[in-house]
Scaffold this motif. Sequence first.
Motif, PDB file in Angstrom:
ATOM      1  N   ARG A 135     -13.481  -6.877   0.504  1.00  0.00           N
ATOM      2  CA  ARG A 135     -11.986  -6.326  -0.097  1.00  0.00           C
ATOM      3  C   ARG A 135     -12.212  -5.228  -1.273  1.00  0.00           C
ATOM      4  NH1 ARG A 135      -9.441  -9.290  -4.004  1.00  0.00           N
ATOM      5  NH2 ARG A 135     -10.803 -10.900  -5.063  1.00  0.00           N
ATOM      6  N   ILE A 136     -13.216  -4.643  -1.467  1.00  0.00           N
ATOM      7  CA  ILE A 136     -13.333  -3.365  -2.161  1.00  0.00           C
ATOM      8  C   ILE A 136     -13.809  -2.326  -1.319  1.00  0.00           C
ATOM      9  CG2 ILE A 136     -14.565  -2.529  -4.055  1.00  0.00           C
ATOM     10  CD1 ILE A 136     -14.924  -5.169  -5.275  1.00  0.00           C
ATOM     11  N   HIS A 137     -13.044  -1.390  -1.303  1.00  0.00           N
ATOM     12  CA  HIS A 137     -13.278   0.014  -0.460  1.00  0.00           C
ATOM     13  C   HIS A 137     -13.237   1.272  -1.364  1.00  0.00           C
ATOM     14  CE1 HIS A 137     -12.299  -2.699   2.899  1.00  0.00           C
ATOM     15  NE2 HIS A 137     -11.171  -3.164   2.382  1.00  0.00           N
ATOM     16  N   VAL A 138     -14.521   1.795  -1.282  1.00  0.00           N
ATOM     17  CA  VAL A 138     -15.078   2.998  -2.274  1.00  0.00           C
ATOM     18  C   VAL A 138     -15.062   4.264  -1.343  1.00  0.00           C
ATOM     19  CG1 VAL A 138     -16.391   3.995  -3.928  1.00  0.00           C
ATOM     20  CG2 VAL A 138     -16.318   1.591  -3.681  1.00  0.00           C
ATOM     21  N   TYR A 139     -13.934   5.101  -1.850  1.00  0.00           N
ATOM     22  CA  TYR A 139     -13.914   6.326  -1.229  1.00  0.00           C
ATOM     23  C   TYR A 139     -14.504   7.631  -2.030  1.00  0.00           C
ATOM     24  CZ  TYR A 139     -10.498   3.840   1.507  1.00  0.00           C
ATOM     25  OH  TYR A 139     -10.229   2.656   2.331  1.00  0.00           O
ATOM     26  N   GLN A 140     -15.202   8.501  -1.507  1.00  0.00           N
ATOM     27  CA  GLN A 140     -16.037   9.488  -2.039  1.00  0.00           C
ATOM     28  C   GLN A 140     -15.183  10.360  -1.675  1.00  0.00           C
ATOM     29  OE1 GLN A 140     -17.928  12.684  -0.912  1.00  0.00           O
ATOM     30  NE2 GLN A 140     -17.397  13.023  -3.195  1.00  0.00           N
ATOM     31  N   GLN A 141     -14.101  10.915  -2.598  1.00  0.00           N
ATOM     32  CA  GLN A 141     -12.826  11.852  -2.375  1.00  0.00           C
ATOM     33  C   GLN A 141     -12.279  12.279  -3.436  1.00  0.00           C
ATOM     34  OE1 GLN A 141     -10.508  10.286   0.456  1.00  0.00           O
ATOM     35  NE2 GLN A 141      -9.304  12.042   1.344  1.00  0.00           N
ATOM     36  N   ASP A 142     -11.745  13.632  -3.526  1.00  0.00           N
ATOM     37  CA  ASP A 142     -10.782  13.802  -4.678  1.00  0.00           C
ATOM     38  C   ASP A 142      -9.421  13.221  -4.373  1.00  0.00           C
ATOM     39  OD1 ASP A 142     -10.187  16.413  -6.498  1.00  0.00           O
ATOM     40  OD2 ASP A 142      -8.596  16.237  -5.336  1.00  0.00           O
ATOM     41  N   ILE A 143      -8.919  12.912  -5.616  1.00  0.00           N
ATOM     42  CA  ILE A 143      -7.836  12.050  -5.658  1.00  0.00           C
ATOM     43  C   ILE A 143      -6.697  12.747  -5.031  1.00  0.00           C
ATOM     44  CG2 ILE A 143      -7.211  12.553  -8.118  1.00  0.00           C
ATOM     45  CD1 ILE A 143      -6.303   9.404  -5.787  1.00  0.00           C
ATOM     46  N   ALA A 144      -6.514  14.295  -5.224  1.00  0.00           N
ATOM     47  CA  ALA A 144      -5.529  14.979  -4.753  1.00  0.00           C
ATOM     48  C   ALA A 144      -5.459  15.043  -3.135  1.00  0.00           C
ATOM     49  CB  ALA A 144      -5.572  16.472  -4.925  1.00  0.00           C
ATOM     50  N   ALA A 145      -6.663  14.919  -2.613  1.00  0.00           N
ATOM     51  CA  ALA A 145      -6.686  14.875  -1.005  1.00  0.00           C
ATOM     52  C   ALA A 145      -6.333  13.489  -0.628  1.00  0.00           C
ATOM     53  CB  ALA A 145      -8.326  15.125  -0.502  1.00  0.00           C
ATOM     54  N   PHE A 146      -6.969  12.381  -1.400  1.00  0.00           N
ATOM     55  CA  PHE A 146      -6.494  11.037  -1.187  1.00  0.00           C
ATOM     56  C   PHE A 146      -4.989  10.710  -1.167  1.00  0.00           C
ATOM     57  CE2 PHE A 146      -5.960   6.663  -2.308  1.00  0.00           C
ATOM     58  CZ  PHE A 146      -7.030   5.895  -1.242  1.00  0.00           C
ATOM     59  N   ALA A 147      -4.464  11.110  -2.246  1.00  0.00           N
ATOM     60  CA  ALA A 147      -3.073  11.011  -2.226  1.00  0.00           C
ATOM     61  C   ALA A 147      -2.131  11.652  -1.318  1.00  0.00           C
ATOM     62  CB  ALA A 147      -2.654  11.551  -3.628  1.00  0.00           C
ATOM     63  N   GLU A 148      -2.593  12.786  -0.755  1.00  0.00           N
ATOM     64  CA  GLU A 148      -1.952  13.582   0.286  1.00  0.00           C
ATOM     65  C   GLU A 148      -2.245  12.928   1.637  1.00  0.00           C
ATOM     66  OE1 GLU A 148       0.141  16.547   2.059  1.00  0.00           O
ATOM     67  OE2 GLU A 148      -0.250  16.202  -0.049  1.00  0.00           O
ATOM     68  N   SER A 149      -3.149  12.388   1.952  1.00  0.00           N
ATOM     69  CA  SER A 149      -3.642  11.904   3.291  1.00  0.00           C
ATOM     70  C   SER A 149      -3.487  10.250   3.479  1.00  0.00           C
ATOM     71  CB  SER A 149      -5.106  12.059   3.530  1.00  0.00           C
ATOM     72  OG  SER A 149      -5.985  11.131   2.553  1.00  0.00           O
ATOM     73  N   SER A 150      -3.237   9.789   2.303  1.00  0.00           N
ATOM     74  CA  SER A 150      -2.974   8.175   2.166  1.00  0.00           C
ATOM     75  C   SER A 150      -1.335   7.762   2.620  1.00  0.00           C
ATOM     76  CB  SER A 150      -3.376   7.490   1.061  1.00  0.00           C
ATOM     77  OG  SER A 150      -3.116   6.053   1.079  1.00  0.00           O
ATOM     78  N   ASP A 151      -1.389   6.704   3.444  1.00  0.00           N
ATOM     79  CA  ASP A 151      -0.024   6.067   3.835  1.00  0.00           C
ATOM     80  C   ASP A 151       0.236   4.792   3.089  1.00  0.00           C
ATOM     81  OD1 ASP A 151      -1.865   4.627   5.344  1.00  0.00           O
ATOM     82  OD2 ASP A 151      -0.647   5.056   7.268  1.00  0.00           O
ATOM     83  N   GLN A 152      -0.742   4.341   1.980  1.00  0.00           N
ATOM     84  CA  GLN A 152      -0.877   3.280   1.312  1.00  0.00           C
ATOM     85  C   GLN A 152       0.082   3.421   0.369  1.00  0.00           C
ATOM     86  OE1 GLN A 152      -1.806   0.432   2.396  1.00  0.00           O
ATOM     87  NE2 GLN A 152      -3.111   0.966   4.128  1.00  0.00           N
ATOM     88  N   ARG A 153       0.791   2.367  -0.070  1.00  0.00           N
ATOM     89  CA  ARG A 153       1.474   2.268  -1.429  1.00  0.00           C
ATOM     90  C   ARG A 153       0.769   0.977  -2.116  1.00  0.00           C
ATOM     91  NH1 ARG A 153       2.238   6.196  -0.381  1.00  0.00           N
ATOM     92  NH2 ARG A 153       3.821   7.695  -0.109  1.00  0.00           N
ATOM     93  N   TYR A 154       0.654   1.304  -3.433  1.00  0.00           N
ATOM     94  CA  TYR A 154      -0.183   0.484  -4.219  1.00  0.00           C
ATOM     95  C   TYR A 154       0.859  -0.323  -5.295  1.00  0.00           C
ATOM     96  CZ  TYR A 154      -4.147   2.445  -2.266  1.00  0.00           C
ATOM     97  OH  TYR A 154      -4.884   3.007  -1.448  1.00  0.00           O
ATOM     98  N   SER A 155       0.511  -1.740  -5.493  1.00  0.00           N
ATOM     99  CA  SER A 155       1.360  -2.373  -6.651  1.00  0.00           C
ATOM    100  C   SER A 155       0.816  -2.211  -7.786  1.00  0.00           C
ATOM    101  CB  SER A 155       1.327  -3.920  -6.081  1.00  0.00           C
ATOM    102  OG  SER A 155       0.194  -4.346  -5.625  1.00  0.00           O
TER     103      SER A 155
END
Length: 249
Positions: A101-121
Amino acid sequence: MTQEKPQVRPVLKRNGFTFKQFFVAHDRCAMKVGTDAILLGAWAPVAGARRVLDIGCGSGLIALMLAQRTPDAVTIDAVELDVAAAQQAQENAAQSPWSSRIHVYQQDIAAFAESSDQRYSLIVSNPPYYPPGVACATPERDAARSTTTLDHASLLRYAARLLDEEGFFCVVLPEAPGQTMVALAQDAGWHLRFRIDVAEYAHRPPHRVLLGFSPSAGETLQERMAIRNQDTHYSEAWCSLTRDFYLFM
């Protein structure tokens, strides 16, 4: 005769630290295991969290701590720009009890935020805070500590895009940058809901601050905590916060 209490700390082993339930290797990370990350990982409000994001996860320490503190149904995502640190975080997560249940992404947060459709609590970050131009020992450490690659206004903007309406965005910072971030956040429409000023010793002024922001208005809980008492022993507040993680506590 009164015996002195032993020093309480994670155990250094193989270029990393052993905690009660997991091991963190950090030899390929610019920023090593430290008190700031442990503060944030032990304190961040996880009650009711469904999906959690760690921005700039480094070795993955905070993600691992949050996994330990949350039920099995909670997913932990972690984003790290540096390739070597992200690989090490992935390895640390894979060798932990919470690898599924831990998923690590090697990515710039700007690109991650742009592409992600998840919302976090819950979103957490132990962000860089030195202004550009402050020299560090290596380029990797400079990237990890300097706001050149991630300034606080941008961090707040990405968090706003990824956080759900009732969620919390939590950071740990030195006192002065923390004050600046509070002003930035409030100007951007965030509400300060948690603030803990942290001093190294009970008789000294705070040197770190834990901040919790939300898009939703509500009461602000403010506290002060010392890591050590005047006699240099760890305080009860610090022991209570970290005893689920430190060995020999």
